[in-house]
Design an enzyme around this catalytic site. Sequence first.
Site, mmCIF file in Angstrom:
data_model
loop_
_atom_site.group_PDB
_atom_site.id
_atom_site.type_symbol
_atom_site.label_atom_id
_atom_site.label_comp_id
_atom_site.label_asym_id
_atom_site.label_seq_id
_atom_site.Cartn_x
_atom_site.Cartn_y
_atom_site.Cartn_z
ATOM 1 N N HIS A 50 14.156 9.018 23.605
ATOM 2 C CA HIS A 50 14.604 8.050 24.600
ATOM 3 C C HIS A 50 16.120 7.913 24.459
ATOM 4 C CE1 HIS A 50 13.726 3.941 26.717
ATOM 5 N NE2 HIS A 50 14.922 4.395 27.047
ATOM 6 N N GLU A 81 12.157 10.116 27.823
ATOM 7 C CA GLU A 81 11.903 8.852 28.508
ATOM 8 C C GLU A 81 13.192 8.055 28.666
ATOM 9 O OE1 GLU A 81 8.925 7.061 26.012
ATOM 10 O OE2 GLU A 81 10.423 6.050 24.766
ATOM 11 N N HIS A 202 3.845 2.035 22.236
ATOM 12 C CA HIS A 202 4.630 0.887 21.801
ATOM 13 C C HIS A 202 3.849 0.116 20.739
ATOM 14 C CE1 HIS A 202 8.487 -1.171 22.619
ATOM 15 N NE2 HIS A 202 7.897 -2.155 21.959
#
Length: 256
Positions: A50, A81, A202
């Site tokens: 990310h 991402e 997550h």
Amino acid sequence: MTTSHSSRTALSVNINKVALVRNTRHLGIPSVTRASQLCLEAGAQGITIHPRPDERHIRASDVYELAELMKQWPRAEFNIEGNPTQNLMEFIRQTRPHQATFVPDSEEQFTSDHGWTFPQDAERLKPLIDECRALGVRVSLFMDPVPEQMAAAKAVGADRVELYTEPYAAGWATPDKEQQLLTYAAAAQAALDAGLGINAGHDLNRDNLPEFVARVPGLLEVSIGHALIADALELGYAETVRAYQGCIDAGMAARK
């Protein structure tokens, strides 16, 4: 697109925290490419990064070096991402990862903490999704576990959704766990009914992962970073990846 409940859930390792530690000094260690290689050698099915605009962990140079590394692992997936309205799209255009996960975080946000909402986000997302798909890149949208939103995610052109699992993780050791599992199972079923693939991520860890895999239908991939890298500090990358694969296997075995 119909996803079988029996398909094995893949493990994608998010290596942002490796980059975060590296960035505290100017020595180039620990290496994100070496970490990725060790995880892949141990059986991880993918690598996730990310890259945020401030480069507080993953840097632009990491993206391109990892894209080169992933060419040596043709069966593994490279997942980038981030927010497509910030710096994400140029990385996608340059590297054409297997998957782009669109996340609606702000530039200063500490970590992702919510999903896209529809119809509010549809107009800005659709042309970016269309561009990714024209490049041959699968698009996954980071989503809260709201069943009513899944058909809208499909309508805007997404291939998959990534269910935001922090509420499940927060409720796992509490009386709220069963309700959370029911909520995520309902959202996943709605996604399947809409023709979407299902990812999740997550705050998943070795404790809460097996039950999530067991109870959430159609789960194609979990992306795990913080807990996995924390475990690797104690166990090493290879043993940690094998431990998480064992959690997935346990969850698969418990599916009904």
